[in-house]
Structure formats: C-alpha cells, structure tokens
Design a protein around this motif. Sequence first.
Motif, PDB file in Angstrom:
ATOM      1  N   MET A 236      -3.985 100.579  58.184  1.00 12.87           N
ATOM      2  CA  MET A 236      -5.028  99.994  57.361  1.00 12.87           C
ATOM      3  C   MET A 236      -5.671 101.089  56.518  1.00 12.87           C
ATOM      4  SD  MET A 236      -6.463  97.067  56.884  1.00 12.87           S
ATOM      5  CE  MET A 236      -7.805  96.570  55.874  1.00 12.87           C
ATOM      6  N   GLN A 237      -5.880 100.802  55.273  1.00 12.32           N
ATOM      7  CA  GLN A 237      -6.477 101.751  54.333  1.00 12.32           C
ATOM      8  C   GLN A 237      -7.995 101.753  54.488  1.00 12.32           C
ATOM      9  OE1 GLN A 237      -4.956 103.731  51.815  1.00 12.32           O
ATOM     10  NE2 GLN A 237      -6.997 104.540  51.653  1.00 12.32           N
ATOM     11  N   ASP A 238      -8.573 102.936  54.541  1.00 10.37           N
ATOM     12  CA  ASP A 238     -10.027 103.059  54.571  1.00 10.37           C
ATOM     13  C   ASP A 238     -10.538 103.190  53.149  1.00 10.37           C
ATOM     14  OD1 ASP A 238     -10.245 102.962  57.314  1.00 10.37           O
ATOM     15  OD2 ASP A 238      -9.910 105.109  57.531  1.00 10.37           O
ATOM     16  N   PHE A 239     -11.642 102.548  52.884  1.00  6.04           N
ATOM     17  CA  PHE A 239     -12.238 102.608  51.561  1.00  6.04           C
ATOM     18  C   PHE A 239     -13.646 103.164  51.670  1.00  6.04           C
ATOM     19  CE2 PHE A 239      -9.027  99.311  51.234  1.00  6.04           C
ATOM     20  CZ  PHE A 239      -8.360  99.719  50.107  1.00  6.04           C
ATOM     21  N   SER A 240     -14.053 103.942  50.670  1.00  2.45           N
ATOM     22  CA  SER A 240     -15.396 104.516  50.634  1.00  2.45           C
ATOM     23  C   SER A 240     -16.057 104.117  49.320  1.00  2.45           C
ATOM     24  CB  SER A 240     -15.323 106.033  50.767  1.00  2.45           C
ATOM     25  OG  SER A 240     -14.570 106.582  49.703  1.00  2.45           O
ATOM     26  N   PHE A 241     -17.327 104.436  49.184  1.00  2.00           N
ATOM     27  CA  PHE A 241     -18.046 104.084  47.960  1.00  2.00           C
ATOM     28  C   PHE A 241     -17.763 105.078  46.850  1.00  2.00           C
ATOM     29  CE2 PHE A 241     -20.703 101.736  51.005  1.00  2.00           C
ATOM     30  CZ  PHE A 241     -20.652 100.504  50.392  1.00  2.00           C
ATOM     31  N   MET A 242     -17.774 104.585  45.625  1.00  8.65           N
ATOM     32  CA  MET A 242     -17.550 105.433  44.452  1.00  8.65           C
ATOM     33  C   MET A 242     -18.791 106.258  44.137  1.00  8.65           C
ATOM     34  SD  MET A 242     -15.784 103.048  41.640  1.00  8.65           S
ATOM     35  CE  MET A 242     -14.528 101.900  42.096  1.00  8.65           C
ATOM     36  N   THR A 243     -18.534 107.410  43.546  1.00  9.79           N
ATOM     37  CA  THR A 243     -19.644 108.220  43.038  1.00  9.79           C
ATOM     38  C   THR A 243     -20.055 107.674  41.672  1.00  9.79           C
ATOM     39  OG1 THR A 243     -18.214 109.788  41.906  1.00  9.79           O
ATOM     40  CG2 THR A 243     -18.751 110.264  44.217  1.00  9.79           C
ATOM     41  N   THR A 244     -21.158 108.144  41.161  1.00 12.88           N
ATOM     42  CA  THR A 244     -21.630 107.714  39.847  1.00 12.88           C
ATOM     43  C   THR A 244     -20.624 108.079  38.763  1.00 12.88           C
ATOM     44  OG1 THR A 244     -23.884 108.084  40.603  1.00 12.88           O
ATOM     45  CG2 THR A 244     -23.568 107.865  38.234  1.00 12.88           C
ATOM     46  N   GLU A 245     -20.036 109.261  38.858  1.00 15.91           N
ATOM     47  CA  GLU A 245     -19.039 109.687  37.869  1.00 15.91           C
ATOM     48  C   GLU A 245     -17.814 108.775  37.900  1.00 15.91           C
ATOM     49  OE1 GLU A 245     -16.012 113.397  37.004  1.00 15.91           O
ATOM     50  OE2 GLU A 245     -17.765 113.749  38.267  1.00 15.91           O
ATOM     51  N   GLU A 246     -17.343 108.423  39.083  1.00 16.11           N
ATOM     52  CA  GLU A 246     -16.192 107.520  39.206  1.00 16.11           C
ATOM     53  C   GLU A 246     -16.524 106.142  38.664  1.00 16.11           C
ATOM     54  OE1 GLU A 246     -14.189 109.574  43.148  1.00 16.11           O
ATOM     55  OE2 GLU A 246     -15.734 108.034  43.389  1.00 16.11           O
ATOM     56  N   HIS A 247     -17.764 105.710  38.845  1.00 15.45           N
ATOM     57  CA  HIS A 247     -18.204 104.425  38.308  1.00 15.45           C
ATOM     58  C   HIS A 247     -18.118 104.429  36.787  1.00 15.45           C
ATOM     59  CE1 HIS A 247     -21.199 101.270  37.237  1.00 15.45           C
ATOM     60  NE2 HIS A 247     -20.576 100.642  38.221  1.00 15.45           N
ATOM     61  N   PHE A 248     -18.551 105.531  36.150  1.00 21.10           N
ATOM     62  CA  PHE A 248     -18.468 105.637  34.697  1.00 21.10           C
ATOM     63  C   PHE A 248     -17.016 105.705  34.220  1.00 21.10           C
ATOM     64  CE2 PHE A 248     -22.973 107.134  34.912  1.00 21.10           C
ATOM     65  CZ  PHE A 248     -23.494 106.101  34.156  1.00 21.10           C
ATOM     66  N   LEU A 249     -16.145 106.356  34.977  1.00 22.16           N
ATOM     67  CA  LEU A 249     -14.716 106.393  34.626  1.00 22.16           C
ATOM     68  C   LEU A 249     -14.129 104.983  34.642  1.00 22.16           C
ATOM     69  CD1 LEU A 249     -13.499 109.537  36.618  1.00 22.16           C
ATOM     70  CD2 LEU A 249     -13.808 109.328  34.146  1.00 22.16           C
ATOM     71  N   LEU A 250     -14.517 104.196  35.623  1.00 21.74           N
ATOM     72  CA  LEU A 250     -14.026 102.820  35.716  1.00 21.74           C
ATOM     73  C   LEU A 250     -14.591 101.964  34.584  1.00 21.74           C
ATOM     74  CD1 LEU A 250     -12.100 101.360  37.566  1.00 21.74           C
ATOM     75  CD2 LEU A 250     -14.052 100.597  38.900  1.00 21.74           C
ATOM     76  N   GLN A 251     -15.848 102.183  34.213  1.00 17.62           N
ATOM     77  CA  GLN A 251     -16.422 101.465  33.073  1.00 17.62           C
ATOM     78  C   GLN A 251     -15.684 101.808  31.783  1.00 17.62           C
ATOM     79  OE1 GLN A 251     -20.580 102.534  33.265  1.00 17.62           O
ATOM     80  NE2 GLN A 251     -21.124 100.530  34.090  1.00 17.62           N
ATOM     81  N   ASP A 252     -15.293 103.074  31.624  1.00 21.55           N
ATOM     82  CA  ASP A 252     -14.525 103.501  30.458  1.00 21.55           C
ATOM     83  C   ASP A 252     -13.156 102.811  30.437  1.00 21.55           C
ATOM     84  OD1 ASP A 252     -14.166 105.130  28.094  1.00 21.55           O
ATOM     85  OD2 ASP A 252     -12.774 106.324  29.301  1.00 21.55           O
ATOM     86  N   ALA A 253     -12.519 102.708  31.604  1.00 21.08           N
ATOM     87  CA  ALA A 253     -11.235 102.003  31.692  1.00 21.08           C
ATOM     88  C   ALA A 253     -11.399 100.542  31.308  1.00 21.08           C
ATOM     89  CB  ALA A 253     -10.659 102.130  33.102  1.00 21.08           C
ATOM     90  N   LEU A 254     -12.507  99.927  31.709  1.00 21.14           N
ATOM     91  CA  LEU A 254     -12.765  98.530  31.355  1.00 21.14           C
ATOM     92  C   LEU A 254     -12.934  98.373  29.846  1.00 21.14           C
ATOM     93  CD1 LEU A 254     -13.303  95.657  32.495  1.00 21.14           C
ATOM     94  CD2 LEU A 254     -15.723  96.229  32.401  1.00 21.14           C
ATOM     95  N   LYS A 255     -13.664  99.292  29.215  1.00 26.52           N
ATOM     96  CA  LYS A 255     -13.848  99.237  27.759  1.00 26.52           C
ATOM     97  C   LYS A 255     -12.520  99.370  27.025  1.00 26.52           C
ATOM     98  CE  LYS A 255     -18.482 101.187  27.748  1.00 26.52           C
ATOM     99  NZ  LYS A 255     -19.259 102.402  27.480  1.00 26.52           N
ATOM    100  N   LYS A 256     -11.678 100.319  27.463  1.00 24.18           N
ATOM    101  CA  LYS A 256     -10.376 100.506  26.821  1.00 24.18           C
ATOM    102  C   LYS A 256      -9.508  99.272  26.998  1.00 24.18           C
ATOM    103  CE  LYS A 256     -10.184 105.511  27.138  1.00 24.18           C
ATOM    104  NZ  LYS A 256      -9.581 106.657  27.789  1.00 24.18           N
ATOM    105  N   ASN A 257      -9.540  98.689  28.194  1.00 23.88           N
ATOM    106  CA  ASN A 257      -8.745  97.492  28.455  1.00 23.88           C
ATOM    107  C   ASN A 257      -9.243  96.329  27.615  1.00 23.88           C
ATOM    108  OD1 ASN A 257      -8.160  94.911  30.309  1.00 23.88           O
ATOM    109  ND2 ASN A 257      -6.607  96.491  30.648  1.00 23.88           N
TER     110      ASN A 257
END
Length: 171
Positions: free
Chosen positions: A1-22
């Motif tokens: 089973m894969q363990d998941f942790s919370f994202m950092t603020t920087e990772e959150h902004f990277l994901l928001q950037d990916a959403l904008k590009k998509n």
Amino acid sequence: MQDFSFMTTEEHFLLQDALKKNKKQVTKFVLIGLGLMIVAAVVPQVYLYTHSTAQEADQSLFSYTNGWFWLWMLSFIVVLVFALIKVTEVRYFTIKRDLMALQKGTMQAPLEAVYHENDDTQTNFMVMLPNSKRKRLFYWTRGALSDYRAGNEVEISYARYSRVILAINKV
C-alpha cells in the motif's frame, strides 16, 4: 500500500501551474474543434445551395433538413471529443481533485519508457510499480526532460490522483 503525505506550499503552486497549462491546452483544442465543426456544418450547406436548386439541396444527404446530416454531425463531434482526450491527455479534473486533497506520494522505481508530448511542453514517464507487475504513467508538465532514459532508477514525488510529478531525481 502506498503512503501519502501532505503537499508543501511550493508543491501546491506547482500543481496549480500544471492546472493552468492543462486548461490552456484544453481551451486551445476546444476552440480548434469548434472551428472544425463550424466548417463541417457550413461548407456542405453553402456548396449545396449555391450549386443546385433549393429543392435538390433540401433532398440531399448533406442538407441540414436531413436526419443523416445530423447523424454525421454528431459522429463528427464524438470523434472530436475523443481526439481532444487523446491529444491533450486531459488531466484537468484529476488535477483539481489533487488540489482539494493536497496529498502526494513518493516512490522509487525504474523507468520503463520516457517520451515527450504536447510540443515538448510535457514529459511522460512510464514506471513499473514496486511490488507489482502494473505500469503507471506519470506526467512532468514543466517542459522536456532529456536527461532521463528508460532503465534509469528514479525517485518520484507526485500528486496522488493526477500523477503529475512534483519532483523527480535519479537514484
């Protein structure tokens, strides 16, 4: 089973950037699709009504008064939707889900395949999942990465649902 942790603020902004590009990519292809659909609907009508009488044009298979025209137009729209999904690798809704859950996973595995997509704005990595025989596709949305090859052992930090890579390092 894969363990998941919370994202950092920087990772959150990277994901928001990916959403904008998509979102930009999806918008571009939707506009192209609408343009093609308008051309597919208008050009046969203009040709029919300029090169034949109104009665002959109304009886034609390509007339908007004929059911076959609407069936053809519906088929055209379905093909455009599937082309949009295939060409853009739409991840919009899964990225939005990741932005709500804010969970990331980390894994270490060898690369099975590496390829560039969307005019070299995205690099996709096929990875054999540890402790299974399943393969998964992960997405690097910040351009082409040329240093990674199939067979390289990597450590990937990724968004849980969309599998957008937040960080990748060679081991």
